[in-house]
Design a protein around this motif. Structure first.
Motif: not given
Length: 308
Positions: A10-11, A15-17, A28-31
């Motif tokens: 997730v981090l 970070y990329f976003s 868009e996050l799985d967790a």
């Protein structure tokens, strides 16, 4: 039934976003927080991963940036998320709280500077893998051609881990590095690895490696990444359970856990696509194992094997 998941990325996604994705409910996050809560996750490990192609002088800042999102978004915007800095903190979680554990997936970010490792420890890192699939100043990874072991610097990091009761993660190591770690680490763990006997992938563990982990009272957390599960296009939950079955046949029934790799994998196991779907796996396991054994896989084995 509660779940302890020992690996997600997730981090890196946050970070990329550049902070545009929000941990609470980003689709868009799985967790995401909402998916972890729905899936019964009680403790989630959040990996700090710095891409190996990044320039060396930028890597430590990239690690700090990910920790920034951990504190300001994961924890800061979600009061029910509680950082785990002592292993006993897990026992002190309230019913509505989820523990958040910082881990480091490869020590590239610190270069050859142990002072930087001390900083990461003070910020909450409690599990450290010496490298990803590449080689670095500490060790060779699973995809390094020379397949050497750990370096003297790697030994210094393991000594640091032993002294501070930090887990030393063997996932991603070359086989020689694995055996070096097993010789030196007090608290080895495989945060997200499967059985090479069931799926012959370079990232998976051999039977000898698995037995060595179990004999040392160490955990192997099965990973949900389809290429590590089965060599075919569509992978289902029963394919993942084959790995658990095999590890149990080697004496690991009390040393198997879960390490999803959510937000770090490109494809998904059918009906196990995100953090909300953990119950699907547990329900399938309950058809084959006793409730106590499934509770072990889900969370209790880790609680029994963690450093004290």
């Amino acid at each position: 039934m509660q779940v302890i998941d020992m690996h997600c990325d997730v981090l890196l996604r946050l970070y990329f976003s550049k902070g545009k994705s929000k941990f609470e409910n980003a689709a868009e996050l799985d967790a995401s927080y909402e998916k972890l809560k729905k899936g019964g996750v009680k403790v989630q490990a959040f990996a700090i991963f710095v891409p190996p192609e990044m320039k060396s002088e930028q890597k430590f800042q990239a690690a700090l940036d990910q920790i920034h999102y951990f504190y300001t978004d994961v924890l800061g915007n979600n009061p029910s998320m509680k950082i785990i800095k002592e292993w006993g903190d897990i026992d002190r979680l309230q019913d509505n709280e989820i523990g958040a554990l910082l881990t480091l997936e490869g020590v590239d970010a610190i270069g050859n500077d142990l002072q930087k490792l001390t900083i990461l420890y003070e910020l909450g890192v409690r599990s450290i893998g010496l490298t990803w699939n590449n080689s670095n100043l500490a060790a060779d990874g699973a995809r390094e051609r020379r397949a050497a072991g750990i370096t003297s610097f790697g030994s210094e990091i393991i000594e640091f881990n032993n002294r501070h009761k930090i887990l030393t993660d063997v996932s991603h190591l070359s086989e020689k590095s694995f055996w070096d770690v097993m010789d030196e680490a007090k608290y080895p763990i495989a945060s997200h690895s499967n059985s090479k006997t069931i799926c012959d992938h370079v990232r998976n563990l051999s039977d000898d490696q698995a037995r060595a982990m179990f004999e040392k009272n160490s955990m192997i957390h099965v990973v949900y990444n389809p290429p590590f599960v089965k060599d075919r296009e569509e992978v289902v939950i029963s394919d993942l359970i084959e790995h658990i079955d095999h590890f149990c046949s080697l004496g690991g029934v009390n040393h198997v856990g879960l390490g999803s790799d959510f937000d770090g994998i490109a494809t998904k196991i059918i009906d196990l696509e995100d953090g909300s779907k953990h119950p699907n796996l547990l329900n399938e396991l309950l058809k084959r194992y006793s409730e106590d054994e499934v509770k072990g896989f889900a969370y209790q084995n880790f609680l029994n094997c963690r450093p004290t």
